[in-house]
Design a protein around this motif. Structure first.
Motif, PDB file in Angstrom:
ATOM      1  N   SER A 120      43.088  39.603  32.305  1.00  0.00           N
ATOM      2  CA  SER A 120      44.166  39.365  31.354  1.00  0.00           C
ATOM      3  C   SER A 120      44.187  40.470  30.289  1.00  0.00           C
ATOM      4  N   PRO A 121      45.290  40.611  29.565  1.00  0.00           N
ATOM      5  CA  PRO A 121      45.392  41.692  28.559  1.00  0.00           C
ATOM      6  C   PRO A 121      44.246  41.710  27.555  1.00  0.00           C
ATOM      7  N   ASP A 122      43.777  40.554  27.142  1.00  0.00           N
ATOM      8  CA  ASP A 122      42.653  40.485  26.198  1.00  0.00           C
ATOM      9  C   ASP A 122      41.346  40.130  26.901  1.00  0.00           C
ATOM     10  N   GLY A 123      41.336  40.232  28.223  1.00  0.00           N
ATOM     11  CA  GLY A 123      40.172  39.829  28.999  1.00  0.00           C
ATOM     12  C   GLY A 123      39.014  40.805  28.904  1.00  0.00           C
ATOM     13  N   VAL A 124      37.842  40.323  29.329  1.00  0.00           N
ATOM     14  CA  VAL A 124      36.603  41.108  29.246  1.00  0.00           C
ATOM     15  C   VAL A 124      35.928  41.164  30.606  1.00  0.00           C
ATOM     16  N   LEU A 125      35.521  42.353  30.998  1.00  0.00           N
ATOM     17  CA  LEU A 125      34.676  42.535  32.182  1.00  0.00           C
ATOM     18  C   LEU A 125      33.228  42.511  31.738  1.00  0.00           C
TER      19      LEU A 125
END
Length: 221
Positions: A120-125
């Motif tokens: 997602s746009p604010d997601g984190v890997l």
């Protein structure tokens, strides 16, 4: 951007059968939909679901491990992560976990790039990799030795090897930027003391593993 580095001393863990507390504690609290690539037996997801209200989807190539993981996760696909066409729309997940999986792949660079669009746009890997620059590996190389082992940095299943620098390059190739990097150590007290006396300049030789948190570059402020 604040690209911080943290030092954490912990014993080595087996990726398929451990709950991976060092990974769990770094997953953002706001992440509600999580994709675990190479989920193994699902113990990491089990730990997460016991602590939070989250939906976790896993991908695992080993059928028996995938079957066990399905007991803990919301959905598990038995598939090769390098070729699997994930049946979800872009930006479907708040967090993607790749814990000790990319070093086992033929093309970790392309595989990472294939899954980034699902973030997602604010997601984190959340990505973890063993550090081949570890002093013990270097010591054996000086002696002309490169012996694969059942587990660890020279696990016999590892096809690719990374240092901190090449980890950053890997992330950059997938249009990702790390904003936090943890160094996981398995070092004796004397080694840690020497490192402190050297103003922490030996960290790249003591770190057993790196855990990086990264976001899409175009989402950074």
């Amino acid at each position: 951007m604040n690209n911080r580095s943290h030092r954490t001393f912990q014993p080595e863990k087996t990726c398929y059968t451990a709950q991976r507390a060092e990974i769990v504690q770094l997953i953002p609290q706001e992440a509600k939909r999580i994709l675990d690539i190479g989920c193994g037996r699902g113990y990491l997801g089990q730990t997460l679901k016991a602590a939070r209200s989250v939906e976790i989807v896993g991908v695992e190539i080993n059928p028996s491990m995938a079957e066990e993981a399905s007991s803990y996760l919301d959905q598990v696909f038995t598939a090769d992560v390098e070729t699997f066409a994930l049946p979800y729309p872009p930006e479907a997940f708040d967090c993607i976990i790749m814990a000790d999986i990319l070093e086992h792949l033929v093309d970790p660079w392309q595989t990472l790039a294939r899954y980034v669009p699902f973030l997602s746009p604010d997601g984190v890997l959340v990505l973890s990799l063993p550090n081949v620059q570890h002093y013990r590996v270097i010591g054996h190389l000086i002696l002309g030795e490169w012996e694969y082992q059942e587990s660890g940095i020279l696990d016999s299943g590892h096809l690719r090897f990374f240092t901190l620098k090449s980890l950053r390059t890997l992330l950059k190739s997938a249009n990702l930027e790390p904003f936090r990097i943890e160094r996981i150590y398995r070092a004796r007290p004397i080694a840690r003391l020497i490192n402190r006396l050297c103003f922490n300049r030996l960290e790249m030789f003591l770190a057993q593993q790196y855990v990086a948190l990264a976001r899409k570059v175009h989402e950074l402020k």
